[in-house]
Design a protein around this motif. Structure first.
Motif, PDB file in Angstrom:
ATOM      1  N   LEU A 177      24.089  10.374  65.284  1.00 24.23           N
ATOM      2  CA  LEU A 177      24.554   8.901  65.306  1.00 24.23           C
ATOM      3  C   LEU A 177      24.782   8.459  63.917  1.00 24.23           C
ATOM      4  O   LEU A 177      25.707   7.722  63.831  1.00 24.23           O
ATOM      5  CB  LEU A 177      23.137   8.256  65.979  1.00 24.23           C
ATOM      6  CG  LEU A 177      23.160   6.667  66.068  1.00 24.23           C
ATOM      7  CD1 LEU A 177      24.453   6.594  67.103  1.00 24.23           C
ATOM      8  CD2 LEU A 177      21.752   6.286  66.409  1.00 24.23           C
TER       9      LEU A 177
ATOM     10  N   LEU B 134      29.742   7.605  72.902  1.00 29.22           N
ATOM     11  CA  LEU B 134      28.438   6.878  72.449  1.00 29.22           C
ATOM     12  C   LEU B 134      27.173   7.271  73.403  1.00 29.22           C
ATOM     13  O   LEU B 134      25.984   7.326  72.871  1.00 29.22           O
ATOM     14  CB  LEU B 134      28.736   5.391  72.257  1.00 29.22           C
ATOM     15  CG  LEU B 134      29.605   4.951  71.239  1.00 29.22           C
ATOM     16  CD1 LEU B 134      29.872   3.493  70.937  1.00 29.22           C
ATOM     17  CD2 LEU B 134      29.305   5.629  69.979  1.00 29.22           C
TER      18      LEU B 134
ATOM     19  N   VAL C 214      25.875  10.762  72.878  1.00 31.15           N
ATOM     20  CA  VAL C 214      24.886  10.768  71.557  1.00 31.15           C
ATOM     21  C   VAL C 214      23.630  10.092  71.692  1.00 31.15           C
ATOM     22  O   VAL C 214      22.658  10.476  71.018  1.00 31.15           O
ATOM     23  CB  VAL C 214      25.860  10.126  70.267  1.00 31.15           C
ATOM     24  CG1 VAL C 214      25.017   9.927  69.169  1.00 31.15           C
ATOM     25  CG2 VAL C 214      27.291  10.751  70.204  1.00 31.15           C
ATOM     26  N   LEU C 215      23.554   8.844  72.420  1.00 35.90           N
ATOM     27  CA  LEU C 215      22.389   8.167  72.491  1.00 35.90           C
ATOM     28  C   LEU C 215      21.316   8.996  73.437  1.00 35.90           C
ATOM     29  O   LEU C 215      20.228   8.958  73.365  1.00 35.90           O
ATOM     30  CB  LEU C 215      22.732   6.846  73.332  1.00 35.90           C
ATOM     31  CG  LEU C 215      23.327   5.685  72.214  1.00 35.90           C
ATOM     32  CD1 LEU C 215      23.864   4.531  72.838  1.00 35.90           C
ATOM     33  CD2 LEU C 215      22.257   5.305  71.372  1.00 35.90           C
TER      34      LEU C 215
ATOM     35  N   CYS D  41      19.799  11.232  71.539  1.00 34.38           N
ATOM     36  CA  CYS D  41      18.749  10.838  70.536  1.00 34.38           C
ATOM     37  C   CYS D  41      17.515  10.530  71.455  1.00 34.38           C
ATOM     38  O   CYS D  41      16.523  10.095  71.011  1.00 34.38           O
ATOM     39  CB  CYS D  41      19.167   9.401  70.122  1.00 34.38           C
ATOM     40  SG  CYS D  41      20.598   9.695  68.720  1.00 34.38           S
TER      41      CYS D  41
END
Length: 173
Positions: free
Chosen positions: A73, A121, A124-125, A128
């Motif tokens: 991120l 995105l 990627v999140l 996380c």
């Protein structure tokens, strides 16, 4: 011809770039251009599609150098910081294009690019550990687009790092 068209519209805008200039700088005859692209709008849309492919490949390859999760991120924002420092940085070609046209193929390409970016995105999140990736990806896209706009319009080349700080807070919520 597509690369020249993209460079001209990115640096000067769609409306400010006439077909005469595209013909002159690409070295491709007008008749040949219109054989493949019946309108300037079709030519610009295809040039933007190619930019989308190249830009997304660049961003993903930059980000994949970091391990999954928060480091990846952060890498998104580090990549943006580097992009902002380039001499040829002129903001987001897709925001710029959507600002010039209200609807049609060019606007559709801009919308599709933003969706592709949001999809990346989202992944990627998820790495996380974010549970509501739909909401978080929408928020993160606003942070990215805001940073790009602040860098282009306001000359704030630290905008990406400010947005990174907010993104870290976003994944902690």
């Amino acid at each position: 011809m597509l690369a020249v068209t993209e460079q001209l519209i990115y640096s000067g805008g769609i409306h400010a770039t006439g077909m005469d200039r595209i013909v002159r700088e690409s070295g491709v005859a007008r008749k040949s251009i219109y054989r493949y692209f019946p309108t300037k709008e079709a030519l610009v849309a295809e040039a933007l599609r190619e930019r989308d492919e190249r830009w997304m490949r660049w961003l993903v390859s930059e980000c994949e150098t970091a391990p999954p999760g928060p480091p990846r991120l952060q890498r998104i924002f580090d990549a943006l910081t580097g992009w902002f420092a380039r001499d040829d940085f002129n903001g987001c070609a897709f925001i710029n294009a959507a600002g010039e046209v209200a609807a049609g193929p060019i606007h559709d390409v801009a919308r599709a690019h933003k969706q592709r970016l949001r999809d990346y995105l989202r992944s990627v999140l998820a790495e996380c550990g974010v549970t509501d990736v739909e909401t978080a990806s929408a928020d993160l896209l606003i942070l990215l687009d805001g940073a790009i706009t602040c860098a282009r319009v306001g000359g704030d080349y630290r905008a990406a790092q400010r947005a990174a700080r907010m993104a870290r807070q976003l994944i902690q919520d």
